[in-house]
Design an enzyme around this catalytic site. Structure first.
Site, short mmCIF file in Angstrom:
data_model
loop_
_atom_site.label_atom_id
_atom_site.label_comp_id
_atom_site.label_asym_id
_atom_site.label_seq_id
_atom_site.Cartn_x
_atom_site.Cartn_y
_atom_site.Cartn_z
N PHE A 39 62.86 63.46 4.14
CA PHE A 39 62.32 62.18 4.62
C PHE A 39 61.12 61.79 3.75
O PHE A 39 60.31 62.65 3.40
CB PHE A 39 61.87 62.31 6.08
CG PHE A 39 63.01 62.38 7.04
CD1 PHE A 39 63.55 61.23 7.59
CD2 PHE A 39 63.56 63.61 7.41
CE1 PHE A 39 64.61 61.29 8.48
CE2 PHE A 39 64.62 63.67 8.30
CZ PHE A 39 65.15 62.51 8.84
N GLU A 40 61.01 60.50 3.46
CA GLU A 40 60.00 60.07 2.49
C GLU A 40 58.56 60.40 2.88
O GLU A 40 57.71 60.54 2.01
CB GLU A 40 60.13 58.56 2.23
CG GLU A 40 59.81 57.73 3.46
CD GLU A 40 60.05 56.25 3.23
OE1 GLU A 40 61.21 55.86 3.19
OE2 GLU A 40 59.08 55.51 3.10
N ALA A 41 58.28 60.51 4.16
CA ALA A 41 56.89 60.78 4.56
C ALA A 41 56.52 62.24 4.37
O ALA A 41 55.35 62.61 4.50
CB ALA A 41 56.67 60.35 6.01
#
Lengths: 256, 329
Positions: free
Chosen positions: A50-52
């Site tokens: 996930f990008e975060a």
């Protein structure tokens, strides 16, 4: 054959693209459901990011945000945005799934604005988030989207996220990493890919209950056709069972 | 280095690394007590016209109390970093505190839908915007944390996101390939919510850190809100856990449940009911004004906001939800 809805079909078809041992950058919604389904069926070693910052979580339920605590539940690492995007840029992320308000024949996506001018848009949309980053840097970008004339347009009002840009070799000429780009588009009516030379969208399989004409009628530009067009495999009983019972038991996504 | 193309977007901060060095040269290195209330911190460190950045991601680990206080104190004409900014963006849009905006992701609350009021504000023409992506913004913050004026990355080329950005496209002097340069972003002031801090500002964060470690290093003034204050001895017992050191920090505010109604990893989940209500009341200006009066303008502080919305019992429920205590995981 079991009964299924459009969303279930798209998620099952998308999940089959993620082979065991591959890596995928996902957002919430249908992409996340597809990755979860793949992991629980044919691809137990699928690496989900996930990008975060979440890396390889054991997703206990559907996340609401790509940065909520579910996205790193029992993960191997809780990192940050630069770590994930740098991993993509180093060429270690195979797939990503995206969506958008508009898509053109080269797979360019708009999620920024419809109409008006840039400083005073008619309809303002959220913007790229991490979509442009994933599409620029992951090897194969895929799209899961319902198909209609408003969405599949000749020219997007704005290119938020790169597809094959103007087709041909325009993408590699732009400076984006070589060999990466849009791969497949999965809609309620068909599966589409891109003709290797022109990079124009083409039909490769038609979903059960639809014809090639339906697909073309619900598209705002002329589609190419693969030399052999097959019928999309409908969801299997096993896929549907895992999707309904383990991936999305509260029907957050498949109930839409 | 040849510039072959550039975006038309304006930069709202100066990327000059030497000017930043002059600022940081003056910043205190004294390990001194920085405890204060959120009200005091905002009065002292957040000014009209400043460039503001908020830590966390979306509604996760956000310093909600600081966002409310900025609105309550009526700050105006600020510039803001819309780096996947969701509920914090919704709050700041309600107060119209900013009129210059770097956009990566705004107005949406991810799977929850779009904020009608934030969207209206963004369609009004009152806000000057420059377009980026999440990674662009992270890289800009990283450049500032590195103390340089730019870093090269490989996204946004060929898109309108580049055209409306403040990036420049160059030819790599080593390989001849194209890169885009991300100008350093040194915010005037930032607020980050953490799990634990001591009275000097040494901070611990659990879970994903998004861009916050770089943000703490990039910003000129830093307000920390913490779930709890811990003794400085605890910090020195295990320095491996410190991710933000005291010399970056200007204010430390103890705000339990400080990310409410957002998610705080390992502490409490987001209050989806309250966030849904927020989206709903935004559709009707009068109802929205009453809602803001109740939840922001008439509230003394974050305790009072939480009391208005279910108090300890609600916090207890959200804690169970976060830890999935009843799900047997």
């Amino acid at each position: 054959m079991a009964d299924y809805n459009t969303m279930e079909l798209m998620i099952c078809v998308a999940a089959r693209e993620l082979e065991d041992g591959a890596s995928v950058g996902v957002g919430t919604g249908a992409p996340c459901a597809a990755a979860m389904l793949a992991q629980k069926t044919r691809s137990p070693n699928l690496l989900i990011m996930f990008e975060a910052g979440g890396v390889a979580p054991i997703l206990p339920e559907m996340p609401i945000s790509v940065g909520d605590s579910r996205t790193f539940w029992r993960a191997v690492m809780a990192s940050g945005m630069c770590e994930i995007m740098e991993t993509c840029c180093r060429g270690m992320v195979d797939y990503t799934f995206l969506g958008g308000a508009q898509i053109d024949m080269y797979g360019n996506l708009n999620s920024t604005r419809i109409g008006g001018e840039h400083q005073k848009p008619k309809i303002r949309l959220p913007g790229s988030g991490g979509a442009n980053d994933f599409a620029s840097l992951c090897w194969r970008m895929m799209v899961i989207t319902p198909q209609d004339n408003r969405r599949f347009v000749e020219k997007t009002d704005y290119i938020t996220t790169p597809g094959w840009l103007e087709g041909g070799d325009s993408r590699s000429k732009s400076g984006l990493p070589l060999g990466a780009g849009p791969y497949k588009i999965i809609t309620n009516m068909a599966v589409l890919d891109f003709e290797p030379e022109s990079k124009r969208m083409r039909i490769i399989s038609v979903n059960p209950g639809y014809s090639e004409k339906d697909v073309q009628d619900n598209c705002g530009f002329e589609l190419l056709r693969a030399s052999k067009i097959v019928e999309t495999h409908p969801p299997t009983d096993k896929e549907l069972k895992v999707l309904r019972e383990e991936v999305d038991p509260y029907r957050y996504i498949i109930g839409r | 280095m040849d510039i072959v193309d550039q975006g038309v977007g304006r930069l709202f901060t100066d990327p000059d690394a030497d000017k930043a060095r002059e600022f940081f040269r003056q910043k205190s290195r004294k390990q001194e007590k920085k405890l204060m209330t959120v009200k005091e911190a905002v009065e002292k460190f957040v000014h009209d016209g400043d460039y503001l950045a908020i830590g966390g991601f979306g509604a996760n680990r956000i310093p909600t109390a600081v966002c409310h206080e900025i609105v309550r104190q009526g700050r105006k004409n600020m510039a803001f970093a819309g780096h996947t900014s969701t509920h914090d963006f919704q709050i700041l849009s309600a107060g119209k505190v900013f009129n210059k905006l770097d956009i990566a992701y705004i107005i949406g609350l991810e799977a929850r839908g779009l904020s009608p009021n934030a969207r209206k504000y963004m369609e009004s023409g009152e806000v000057e915007v420059t377009e980026w992506t999440n990674y662009c913004m992270s890289a800009r913050i990283k450049a500032a944390a590195m103390g340089v004026s730019f870093v090269p990355i490989r996204n946004i080329m060929g898109t309108d996101t580049f055209k409306y950005s403040g990036a420049k496209k160059i030819v790599c002097p080593y390989t001849g390939q194209y890169y885009v340069l991300m100008p350093a972003l040194y915010p005037d002031v930032s607020a980050i919510h953490v799990h634990e801090a001591d009275i000097y500002g040494n901070c611990r964060i659990r879970g994903i850190t998004i861009s916050d470690l770089d943000l703490a290093r990039a910003t000129k003034r830093l307000i920390i809100t913490a779930e709890r204050i811990i003794p400085p001895d605890e910090i020195r017992k295990d320095p491996t856990q410190t991710v933000i050191p005291f010399y970056l920090v200007d204010a430390v505010c103890e705000v339990p449940y400080g990310s409410y109604p957002g998610n705080m990893p390992y502490e409490y989940f987001s209050d989806e009911e309250h966030l849904r209500e927020w989206m709903k009341v935004e559709r009707e200006p009068e109802t929205f004004q009453e809602f803001l009066d109740k939840n922001i303008y008439s509230c003394r502080d974050h305790f009072e906001y939480i009391r208005q919305n279910g108090g300890m019992e609600k916090m207890w429920q959200l804690r169970h939800k976060e830890l999935m205590i009843l799900n047997n995981h």
